[in-house]
Design a protein around this motif. Structure first.
Motif, short mmCIF file in Angstrom:
data_model
loop_
_atom_site.label_atom_id
_atom_site.label_comp_id
_atom_site.label_asym_id
_atom_site.label_seq_id
_atom_site.Cartn_x
_atom_site.Cartn_y
_atom_site.Cartn_z
N ILE A 11 0.85 -1.20 0.34
CA ILE A 11 0.02 0.11 0.11
C ILE A 11 0.82 1.34 -0.24
CG2 ILE A 11 -1.77 1.30 1.28
CD1 ILE A 11 -2.75 -1.36 2.40
N LEU A 12 0.76 2.03 -1.02
CA LEU A 12 1.73 3.13 -1.15
C LEU A 12 1.11 4.52 -0.50
CD1 LEU A 12 2.78 2.45 -5.00
CD2 LEU A 12 4.15 2.01 -2.78
N HIS A 13 -0.25 4.79 -0.87
CA HIS A 13 -1.06 5.74 0.00
C HIS A 13 -2.41 5.20 -0.09
CE1 HIS A 13 2.10 8.69 -1.30
NE2 HIS A 13 1.84 8.29 -2.73
N SER A 14 -2.98 5.66 1.24
CA SER A 14 -4.42 5.33 1.19
C SER A 14 -5.27 6.38 1.85
CB SER A 14 -4.48 4.02 2.21
OG SER A 14 -3.91 4.17 3.24
N LYS A 27 -7.53 -3.21 3.76
CA LYS A 27 -7.40 -4.57 3.19
C LYS A 27 -8.48 -4.94 1.95
CE LYS A 27 -7.15 -9.51 4.17
NZ LYS A 27 -8.53 -10.23 4.39
N GLU A 28 -9.76 -4.42 2.22
CA GLU A 28 -10.82 -4.71 1.19
C GLU A 28 -10.49 -3.93 -0.21
OE1 GLU A 28 -14.64 -4.07 2.89
OE2 GLU A 28 -14.57 -6.28 3.84
N ALA A 29 -9.95 -2.56 -0.01
CA ALA A 29 -9.66 -1.74 -1.17
C ALA A 29 -8.48 -2.40 -1.91
CB ALA A 29 -9.18 -0.34 -0.78
N LEU A 30 -7.43 -2.89 -1.09
CA LEU A 30 -6.21 -3.58 -1.46
C LEU A 30 -6.85 -4.84 -2.37
CD1 LEU A 30 -2.95 -4.38 0.18
CD2 LEU A 30 -4.19 -6.26 -1.01
N ILE A 31 -7.52 -5.60 -1.98
CA ILE A 31 -8.11 -6.71 -2.69
C ILE A 31 -8.91 -6.34 -3.94
CG2 ILE A 31 -9.29 -8.95 -2.61
CD1 ILE A 31 -8.24 -9.42 0.14
N PHE A 32 -9.74 -5.40 -3.98
CA PHE A 32 -10.34 -5.15 -5.05
C PHE A 32 -9.38 -4.69 -6.08
CE2 PHE A 32 -14.16 -5.88 -2.79
CZ PHE A 32 -14.88 -6.48 -3.69
N LEU A 35 -4.91 -13.31 10.75
CA LEU A 35 -4.71 -12.17 10.33
C LEU A 35 -5.94 -11.54 10.71
CD1 LEU A 35 -2.98 -9.84 8.91
CD2 LEU A 35 -4.48 -10.59 6.77
N VAL A 36 -6.07 -10.48 11.45
CA VAL A 36 -7.06 -9.95 12.08
C VAL A 36 -7.12 -8.18 11.31
CG1 VAL A 36 -8.36 -9.20 13.86
CG2 VAL A 36 -7.21 -10.84 14.23
N THR A 37 -8.35 -8.07 10.61
CA THR A 37 -8.50 -6.76 9.80
C THR A 37 -9.96 -6.14 10.11
OG1 THR A 37 -8.93 -7.54 7.75
CG2 THR A 37 -6.65 -7.17 8.24
N GLY A 38 -10.23 -5.12 9.67
CA GLY A 38 -11.58 -4.37 10.19
C GLY A 38 -11.27 -3.61 11.28
N GLY A 39 -12.15 -2.62 11.46
CA GLY A 39 -12.01 -1.85 12.81
C GLY A 39 -12.24 -2.50 14.10
N ILE A 57 -2.49 -14.53 16.86
CA ILE A 57 -3.47 -13.48 16.56
C ILE A 57 -2.33 -12.33 16.01
CG2 ILE A 57 -5.06 -11.95 16.93
CD1 ILE A 57 -5.94 -14.86 17.42
N VAL A 58 -2.27 -12.11 14.69
CA VAL A 58 -1.82 -10.95 14.15
C VAL A 58 -2.42 -9.87 14.00
CG1 VAL A 58 0.01 -10.48 12.38
CG2 VAL A 58 -0.15 -12.92 13.25
N LEU A 59 -2.00 -8.71 14.34
CA LEU A 59 -2.61 -7.30 14.01
C LEU A 59 -1.49 -6.80 12.98
CD1 LEU A 59 -3.97 -5.96 17.37
CD2 LEU A 59 -5.21 -7.14 15.67
N PRO A 60 -1.93 -6.45 11.77
CA PRO A 60 -1.17 -5.83 10.82
C PRO A 60 -1.11 -4.23 11.16
CG PRO A 60 -2.98 -6.32 9.66
CD PRO A 60 -3.25 -6.77 11.14
N GLN A 61 -0.21 -3.72 10.20
CA GLN A 61 -0.28 -2.20 10.41
C GLN A 61 -1.66 -1.63 10.12
OE1 GLN A 61 2.55 -1.58 7.16
NE2 GLN A 61 4.41 -1.38 8.59
N THR A 62 -1.90 -0.48 10.61
CA THR A 62 -3.20 0.26 10.45
C THR A 62 -3.67 0.49 9.09
OG1 THR A 62 -2.14 2.46 10.52
CG2 THR A 62 -3.20 1.59 12.56
N ASP A 63 -2.71 0.56 7.93
CA ASP A 63 -3.26 0.90 6.53
C ASP A 63 -3.93 -0.46 6.18
OD1 ASP A 63 -1.07 -0.41 6.20
OD2 ASP A 63 0.05 0.86 4.86
#
Ligand SMILES: Nc1ncnc2c1ncn2[C@@H]1O[C@H](COP(=O)(O)OP(=O)(O)OP(=O)(O)O)[C@@H](O)[C@H]1O
Ligand SMILES: CC(=O)N[C@H]1[C@@H]2OC[C@@H](O2)[C@@H](O)[C@@H]1O[C@H](C)C(=O)O
Length: 378
Positions: free
Chosen positions: A37-40, A340-345, A306-310, A329-335
């Motif tokens: 992710i370069l910018h978001s 993650k959904e925008a990334l996957i689309f 991997l846990v994402t979403g608010g 349980i892995v919490l990734p970086q905030t971006d």
């Protein structure tokens, strides 16, 4: 496939209507796909757009077409502004989900607005969009589409949990398939049935989450239970917890999904009639979510989640979950938590440009895996 590199925008508007998620992404294929992710940014909806979209499912079809035109223009403006503000020069495509207005796959219908051909003309970029329609045409649910990304980009994780309005999971399971093997022994042709296993990706809703927690938080004058602090400081009602965990939905096998109708007709009445305070309900429901999540994850220290979403920011829930499972349980970086959904689309668009499979029949129920999405040139 040789080495590939793409820079695209992933654009997503989710059900919560908090805004349009846009991410500038780089995808590289060497032996595997890798995403950066370069910018978001999330561009919040104006009150006017929030109201229009919230009520859009009720509109007559002709007004939906009208809204589609306006929303496409609105989206074009937002995308252009993001490109300008981040001085993005290299862009192979804009991969956009649009906003779901109607989703009735049983009637062969799914409508995402903002996906008109004129989007490409307005932003002067190649656009890949309308990822769900073809799946519904192939007899699928048109959702969820994210699991192909979980498989190809986040394959190091055994489980991907998304904690949004509902908590959902995507994972690979081993299924036994009987195979018939013919073999000839001294002219005696016999058929033997042997057990063989196959890996299959499944994805389904586990339980409601923030749709419920936010309701009781709002009764206490806050929008959500920040960090899970309300839950941490209140008593769990064991009887209510047992009733929640005993609900039939949790005994059903996937594929299965939940909607707000179920929350309104089953969950809210159960909670409201419990005689508990809002704080106790939040504590009990948080314990319920932690239990249900853990029930869907193997209790094995070699597994990674991997846990994402608010809901990933609900630290107390994460603590409870970690107490219940040995899995990491892995919490990734905030971006990644937020985009993650925008990334996957964005990734679905890249796969479409490559004519590669980007929808898995094992999760949508379509008649086959397929490469979905329309491509529009400027
Ligand atoms: N700091 C926090 N502590 C606890 N909960 C949080 C925090 N920040 C966000 N949340 C929760 O996450 C929610 C937003 O999450 P997200 O944006 O993933 O949901 P969503 O878009 O409604 O989900 P989806 O459309 O995927 O179902 C908030 O409404 C809130 O309940
Ligand atoms: C039709 C539609 O827009 N479905 C969304 C929605 O929001 C969450 C859930 O319901 C999921 O099924 C899907 O989106 C995710 C991103 C998906 O397709 O994987």
């Amino acid at each position: 496939m040789g080495t590939k590199q793409y820079k695209v925008l992933g654009v997503m508007s989710g059900t919560s209507l908090d805004g349009i998620d846009i991410a500038y992404l780089e995808f590289e294929y060497i032996n595997n796909w890798k995403a950066t992710i370069l910018h978001s940014e999330t561009i919040p909806y104006t009150k006017e757009w929030y109201d229009l979209l919230k009520n859009s499912a009720e509109l007559p079809l002709k007004d939906i077409y009208n809204l589609d035109e306006r929303y496409t223009e609105y989206l074009a403006g937002i995308i252009q502004q993001f490109i300008r503000e981040n001085t993005i020069e290299h862009l192979d495509a804009v991969c956009s989900h649009g906003h779901t207005v109607l989703h009735q796959p049983h009637k062969g219908l799914t409508v995402q607005i903002g996906n008109l051909a004129k989007l490409a003309k307005l932003i002067q970029q190649k656009v890949v969009c309308d990822f769900r329609v073809q799946d519904v045409e192939l007899g699928g649910q048109g959702a969820p589409l994210v699991p192909i990304g979980d498989r190809l980009l986040f394959g190091e994780y055994n489980y991907c949990l998304n904690l949004g309005g509902f908590a959902n999971i995507s994972k690979e399971i081993e299924i036994e398939v009987g195979v018939e093997i013919e073999h000839e022994i001294e002219n005696d042709l016999s058929i033997e049935s042997r057990k063989k296993s196959k890996i299959k990706r499944v994805a389904y809703d586990i339980c409601p989450m923030n749709t419920v927690l936010n309701e009781y938080a709002s009764r206490l004058g806050v929008t959500f239970d920040s960090g899970g602090e309300i839950a941490r400081n209140a008593e769990v009602n064991q009887e209510l917890l047992a009733r929640l965990n005993g609900l039939n939905f949790y005994k059903q096998q996937p594929p299965k999904s939940l909607g707000i109708e179920w929350v309104n007709s089953i969950i809210f009445p159960l909670l409201n009639e419990s005689g508990c305070t809002s704080e106790e309900i939040i504590a009990t429901f948080t314990a319920h979510v932690a239990f249900q999540l853990s029930e869907n994850i193997q209790n094995n220290s070699a597994k990674k989640v991997l846990v994402t979403g608010g809901g990933a920011y609900n630290s107390y829930l994460i603590e409870l979950l970690q107490q219940k499972t040995a899995a990491k349980i892995v919490l990734p970086q905030t971006d990644l938590i937020e985009f993650k959904e925008a990334l996957i689309f964005g990734f679905l668009g890249v796969l479409r440009l490559e004519n590669q499979i980007n929808v898995l029949a094992s999760v949508t129920g379509a008649s086959k895996n397929h490469s979905s999405g329309k491509i529009y040139l400027p």
